[in-house]
Design an enzyme around this catalytic site. Structure first.
Site, PDB file in Angstrom:
ATOM      1  N   ASN A   1      37.677  69.824   2.599  1.00  0.00           N
ATOM      2  CA  ASN A   1      38.012  68.529   3.191  1.00  0.00           C
ATOM      3  C   ASN A   1      39.359  68.584   3.913  1.00  0.00           C
ATOM      4  OD1 ASN A   1      35.913  66.661   2.763  1.00  0.00           O
ATOM      5  ND2 ASN A   1      36.417  66.525   0.589  1.00  0.00           N
TER       6      ASN A   1
ATOM      7  N   HIS B   1      31.564  61.974   6.648  1.00  0.00           N
ATOM      8  CA  HIS B   1      32.101  60.810   5.941  1.00  0.00           C
ATOM      9  C   HIS B   1      32.085  59.565   6.827  1.00  0.00           C
ATOM     10  CE1 HIS B   1      34.497  63.141   2.614  1.00  0.00           C
ATOM     11  NE2 HIS B   1      33.190  63.375   2.609  1.00  0.00           N
TER      12      HIS B   1
ATOM     13  N   ARG C   1      48.033  66.007  -2.539  1.00  0.00           N
ATOM     14  CA  ARG C   1      47.053  64.928  -2.384  1.00  0.00           C
ATOM     15  C   ARG C   1      47.655  63.601  -2.850  1.00  0.00           C
ATOM     16  NH1 ARG C   1      40.966  64.321  -5.131  1.00  0.00           N
ATOM     17  NH2 ARG C   1      40.698  62.132  -4.553  1.00  0.00           N
TER      18      ARG C   1
ATOM     19  N   CYS D   1      28.793  69.165   3.908  1.00  0.00           N
ATOM     20  CA  CYS D   1      29.351  68.198   2.960  1.00  0.00           C
ATOM     21  C   CYS D   1      28.241  67.732   2.028  1.00  0.00           C
ATOM     22  CB  CYS D   1      29.951  67.016   3.720  1.00  0.00           C
ATOM     23  SG  CYS D   1      30.554  65.676   2.651  1.00  0.00           S
ATOM     24  N   ASP D   2      28.578  67.505   0.774  1.00  0.00           N
ATOM     25  CA  ASP D   2      27.570  67.128  -0.214  1.00  0.00           C
ATOM     26  C   ASP D   2      27.402  65.620  -0.370  1.00  0.00           C
ATOM     27  OD1 ASP D   2      30.142  66.890  -1.400  1.00  0.00           O
ATOM     28  OD2 ASP D   2      29.251  66.900  -3.380  1.00  0.00           O
TER      29      ASP D   2
ATOM     30  N   ARG E   1      44.070  58.077  -6.750  1.00  0.00           N
ATOM     31  CA  ARG E   1      42.868  58.853  -7.071  1.00  0.00           C
ATOM     32  C   ARG E   1      43.256  60.268  -7.506  1.00  0.00           C
ATOM     33  NH1 ARG E   1      38.477  58.962  -9.540  1.00  0.00           N
ATOM     34  NH2 ARG E   1      36.864  60.312  -8.690  1.00  0.00           N
TER      35      ARG E   1
ATOM     36  N   TYR F   1      31.708  56.407   2.320  1.00  0.00           N
ATOM     37  CA  TYR F   1      33.068  56.517   2.833  1.00  0.00           C
ATOM     38  C   TYR F   1      33.375  55.511   3.927  1.00  0.00           C
ATOM     39  CZ  TYR F   1      34.349  60.700   0.234  1.00  0.00           C
ATOM     40  OH  TYR F   1      34.670  61.578  -0.770  1.00  0.00           O
TER      41      TYR F   1
END
Length: 442
Positions: A148, A201, A94, A171-172, A284, A264
């Site tokens: 994701n 998103h 990531r 998705c939350d 991040r 997003y």
């Protein structure tokens, strides 16, 4: 209610403790007989699992069995529902997803832009394998995927498993945003009924009502503009990055006041501003490694050492409760309405039927039943069709092993747009993802 068997795939995730606390809080909603963790990373999972074992003994004595494993048959045999939360390549990959685009002045983010493309390309192969493995041992289990980047993963799963009606992508983020709306109004989030349309998103709330039909949409808009907007879900409320994200949602609303935006969208509407704010040496991913991951692992160590929750503060979170409630609606035919991803098939009438849209949907034992949205205005239609073209080309590129299709995808993406930047970023991502991606043909 008949008790069920649940497996959490990606048991070593730092979000797992929140799901455990949510399962405990919602034990009457989704009563369990057996809970299993499955992960390919034995060491990472063991820390979370040993702490969870202590928590469950104290808070869920009704549970007949809890186990954790790296064995697929042991994990997936005779289950009723699976929660999928994998991260192929872990936080180390990531960080590369975020750092490489930033070298070229492009947004570095795990689901949006080139970083999201890279993560999606890594996720697809593992997701295919997982669904096949689960179906081998439990052909009728509900599979709830929130891995994701959900939009790319959902598009790939739609193609690979077109007839699997017990596979739901969810998705939350919409419910996390709604939690802030609810707190703003002094309401229970589960009493709110949203109107919503978009892609994962990449969507907008058209209306927020309560179950009695009172419309709070304009009240929420006015409060955000005049009083500001902050995250209130326990998982993100104290996170500075999320605070900045919700503040930018206020700017989006002021610039485009038709609808309430998904947070997003900031990456697509203000890509240069967002890229300029990011630091390659403090991505991040790095913040998560030094923040949430460190905090969760230290909490686990304390629980394991004391063999008790005494002195430890753990609560359920909106992410976990949402997953549990949605699963229960499917399993027990509760017909509750949640925002999830489904094949469009006319739901949004003026975009293609094969798009995986995110809309309010009734979850039943026969599967999801989406509510019609109708036509959407030109600006939002244009944004969605451009974004879907990018997502579709990424998945085309995966299946066809096509460098050209991935290059087209990145060129279309609103965070990139420049072909030279797209080429440079893609070439570096290919090098970084050797062993994870299919080999692309030029």
């Amino acid at each position: 209610m008949e008790r069920k068997n649940l497996v959490i795939v990606g048991g070593g995730s730092t979000y797992t403790l929140g799901i455990i606390m949510s399962l405990i809080a919602e034990k009457e909603t989704l009563p369990l007989r057996k809970l299993t963790f499955y992960d390919t990373d034995r060491e990472r999972q063991e820390k979370i699992a040993k702490a969870s074992e202590v928590i469950l003994k104290e808070k869920y004595p009704e549970l007949d069995a809890f186990e954790y494993t790296t064995d697929k048959e042991k994990a997936f045999k005779d289950i009723d529902v699976a929660f999928l939360q994998i991260r192929t390549g872990g936080l180390a990959m990531r960080e590369k997803d975020e750092q490489i685009p930033l070298k070229y002045g492009v947004v570095g983010q795990e689901t949006c832009g080139p970083g999201g493309m890279a993560y999606g390309m890594r996720s697809i192969t593992d997701m295919f394998e997982l669904v096949n493995d689960i179906r081998k041992y439990s052909k009728d289990a509900w599979i709830m995927n929130y891995t994701n980047p959900a939009a790319i993963v959902a598009e790939a799963l739609k193609r690979e498993f077109p007839d699997d009606n017990r596979l739901l992508n969810i998705c939350d983020m919409p419910i996390a945003i709604m939690k802030s709306y609810a707190d703003m109004l002094g309401k229970d989030v589960w009493d709110l009924v949203p109107g919503y349309f978009g892609l994962n998103h990449f969507g907008w709330f058209t209306k927020i009502e309560d179950k009695a039909g009172h419309d709070y949409t304009q009240t929420i808009k006015d409060k955000i503009v005049n009083e500001g907007f902050i995250p209130t879900d326990s998982e993100i409320a104290n996170d500075q990055s999320w605070k900045q994200t919700f503040a930018t949602a206020r700017k989006m609303l002021m610039d485009f006041p038709d609808y309430l935006p998904n947070t997003y969208l900031q990456y697509y509407l203000y890509p240069e501003d967002l890229a300029a704010k990011e630091a390659p040496d403090n991505t991040r991913a790095r913040q998560v490694i030094n923040g949430r991951q460190k905090r969760v692992h230290e909490t686990c160590d304390r629980i394991i050492e004391n063999q008790s929750l005494e002195g430890v503060e753990l609560t359920d979170d909106i992410h976990g409760v949402y997953m549990v409630k949605a699963a229960a609606s499917l399993i027990y035919h509760l017909n509750h309405i949640y925002i999830v991803m489904v094949k469009n098939e006319g739901v949004i009438s003026n975009i293609p039927s094969d798009v995986m849209v995110e809309v309010p949907t009734m979850l039943t034992a026969d599967g999801p039943k989406a509510f019609a949205v109708g036509e959407i205005p030109t600006f939002y239609k244009g944004l969605i069709e451009n974004q879907y073209a990018y997502e579709k080309l990424v998945v085309d590129g995966y299946f066809e092993q096509s460098y050209g299709k991935i290059l087209q995808a990145l060129t279309l993406n609103r965070t990139v747009t420049d072909v030279n930047k797209a080429k440079a970023i893609l070439d570096e991502l290919i090098e970084a993802n050797k062993g994870y991606w299919p080999e692309l043909k030029r």
